[in-house]
Scaffold this active site. Structure first.
Site, mmCIF file in Angstrom:
data_model
loop_
_atom_site.group_PDB
_atom_site.id
_atom_site.type_symbol
_atom_site.label_atom_id
_atom_site.label_comp_id
_atom_site.label_asym_id
_atom_site.label_seq_id
_atom_site.Cartn_x
_atom_site.Cartn_y
_atom_site.Cartn_z
ATOM 1 N N PHE A 58 0.605 -1.196 0.006
ATOM 2 C CA PHE A 58 -0.028 0.055 -0.107
ATOM 3 C C PHE A 58 0.979 1.421 0.037
ATOM 4 O O PHE A 58 0.346 2.393 0.046
ATOM 5 C CB PHE A 58 -0.914 -0.043 1.247
ATOM 6 C CG PHE A 58 -0.233 0.018 2.699
ATOM 7 C CD1 PHE A 58 0.299 0.784 3.174
ATOM 8 C CD2 PHE A 58 -0.391 -1.388 3.260
ATOM 9 C CE1 PHE A 58 0.710 0.874 4.332
ATOM 10 C CE2 PHE A 58 0.398 -1.551 4.443
ATOM 11 C CZ PHE A 58 0.970 -0.513 4.959
ATOM 12 N N ARG A 91 -1.524 9.751 21.045
ATOM 13 C CA ARG A 91 -1.883 8.507 20.019
ATOM 14 C C ARG A 91 -3.226 7.991 20.641
ATOM 15 O O ARG A 91 -4.054 7.264 20.107
ATOM 16 C CB ARG A 91 -0.808 7.435 20.193
ATOM 17 C CG ARG A 91 0.339 7.853 19.298
ATOM 18 C CD ARG A 91 1.342 6.706 19.125
ATOM 19 N NE ARG A 91 1.161 5.572 18.480
ATOM 20 C CZ ARG A 91 1.149 5.423 17.046
ATOM 21 N NH1 ARG A 91 1.570 6.497 16.271
ATOM 22 N NH2 ARG A 91 0.656 4.466 16.391
ATOM 23 N N THR A 97 -4.652 2.690 14.143
ATOM 24 C CA THR A 97 -4.155 3.127 12.738
ATOM 25 C C THR A 97 -5.442 2.865 11.636
ATOM 26 O O THR A 97 -5.806 3.528 10.826
ATOM 27 C CB THR A 97 -2.964 2.116 12.350
ATOM 28 O OG1 THR A 97 -1.913 2.605 13.321
ATOM 29 C CG2 THR A 97 -2.674 2.618 10.854
ATOM 30 N N ARG A 108 -9.624 9.089 15.110
ATOM 31 C CA ARG A 108 -9.817 8.232 13.736
ATOM 32 C C ARG A 108 -10.921 7.639 13.559
ATOM 33 O O ARG A 108 -11.727 7.230 12.744
ATOM 34 C CB ARG A 108 -8.473 7.283 13.776
ATOM 35 C CG ARG A 108 -7.193 7.936 13.450
ATOM 36 C CD ARG A 108 -5.852 7.196 13.516
ATOM 37 N NE ARG A 108 -4.722 7.762 13.029
ATOM 38 C CZ ARG A 108 -3.589 7.117 13.134
ATOM 39 N NH1 ARG A 108 -3.542 6.194 13.770
ATOM 40 N NH2 ARG A 108 -2.633 7.515 12.679
ATOM 41 N N HIS A 125 -1.766 11.968 11.624
ATOM 42 C CA HIS A 125 -0.576 11.318 12.008
ATOM 43 C C HIS A 125 -0.107 11.818 13.446
ATOM 44 O O HIS A 125 -0.207 12.751 13.634
ATOM 45 C CB HIS A 125 0.398 11.500 11.149
ATOM 46 C CG HIS A 125 1.761 11.057 11.418
ATOM 47 N ND1 HIS A 125 2.048 9.498 11.362
ATOM 48 C CD2 HIS A 125 2.828 11.631 12.252
ATOM 49 C CE1 HIS A 125 3.324 9.370 11.803
ATOM 50 N NE2 HIS A 125 3.888 10.517 12.257
#
Ligand code: TYD
Length: 167
Positions: A58, A91, A97, A108, A125
């Site tokens: 990817f 995070r 992710t 996210r 990110h």
């Protein structure tokens, strides 16, 4: 431990007008923003940023994504968050992710998606650890763009450098 994290609002976050929401969520951390800039991402910068993924299938799609080729503008907002456990705190708010696996109320989980091309468009990110943070911050920022002295610097004298200034 006092540490710093590079945060990027990726092209999907910007084209969906999520900057305000993301900054509000990140402000829960009570960390300090010590640098911020809008960046026109070059292929070189994108490839250096994601160098650890260069052998993944990817990789080309992730580079196109960071370059803004799937969205309306080639831009990313880069920031440095600084303070106690900055990486862990950011995070945690960002979430996993894979946006489908991310905790639903995380950034996210709330705003990310997996595209039909299979790219995780996960909005932001966040550096993964202090070594990655150092490498990434040095890619995205120059020392005089950061209001705290994070890493050792050296003076260099530049000759015959052409720079734009206000006319
Ligand atoms: P990675 O560095 O593994 O995760 P993180 O951004 O959480 O530190 O991956 C970088 C980006 O690559 C990630 O944000 C989204 C994309 N990506 C995919 O599109 N598919 C994948 O299977 C993985 C692992 C990542």
């Amino acid at each position: 431990m006092i540490e710093q994290a590079l945060i990027l609002v990726k092209p999907d976050g910007l084209s969906k007008s999520l900057t305000g929401n993301i900054l509000t969520r990140l402000s829960e951390t009570k960390l300090e923003i010590i640098a911020a800039r809008m960046v026109r991402v070059t292929k070189k910068l994108a490839e250096e940023h994601y160098q650890h993924l260069k052998d993944k299938p990817f990789f080309p799609a992730v580079i196109k994504y960071l370059l803004g080729e799937y969205h309306d503008r080639k831009k990313v907002m880069a920031m440095i968050y600084w303070g106690e456990d900055a990486i862990k705190k950011c995070r945690q708010l960002a979430g996993a992710t894979n946006p489908e696996e991310a905790e639903p109320t995380s950034i996210r989980g709330s705003y990310g998606r997996i595209t039909t091309r299979g790219v995780y468009e996960n909005v932001i990110h966040v550096s993964g650890n202090p070594a990655d943070a150092e490498r990434e911050i040095k890619l995205w920022f120059q020392p005089d763009e950061i209001i705290v002295d994070l890493y050792p610097t050296k003076d260099i004298v530049l000759n015959s450098v052409t720079k734009k200034t206000w006319a």
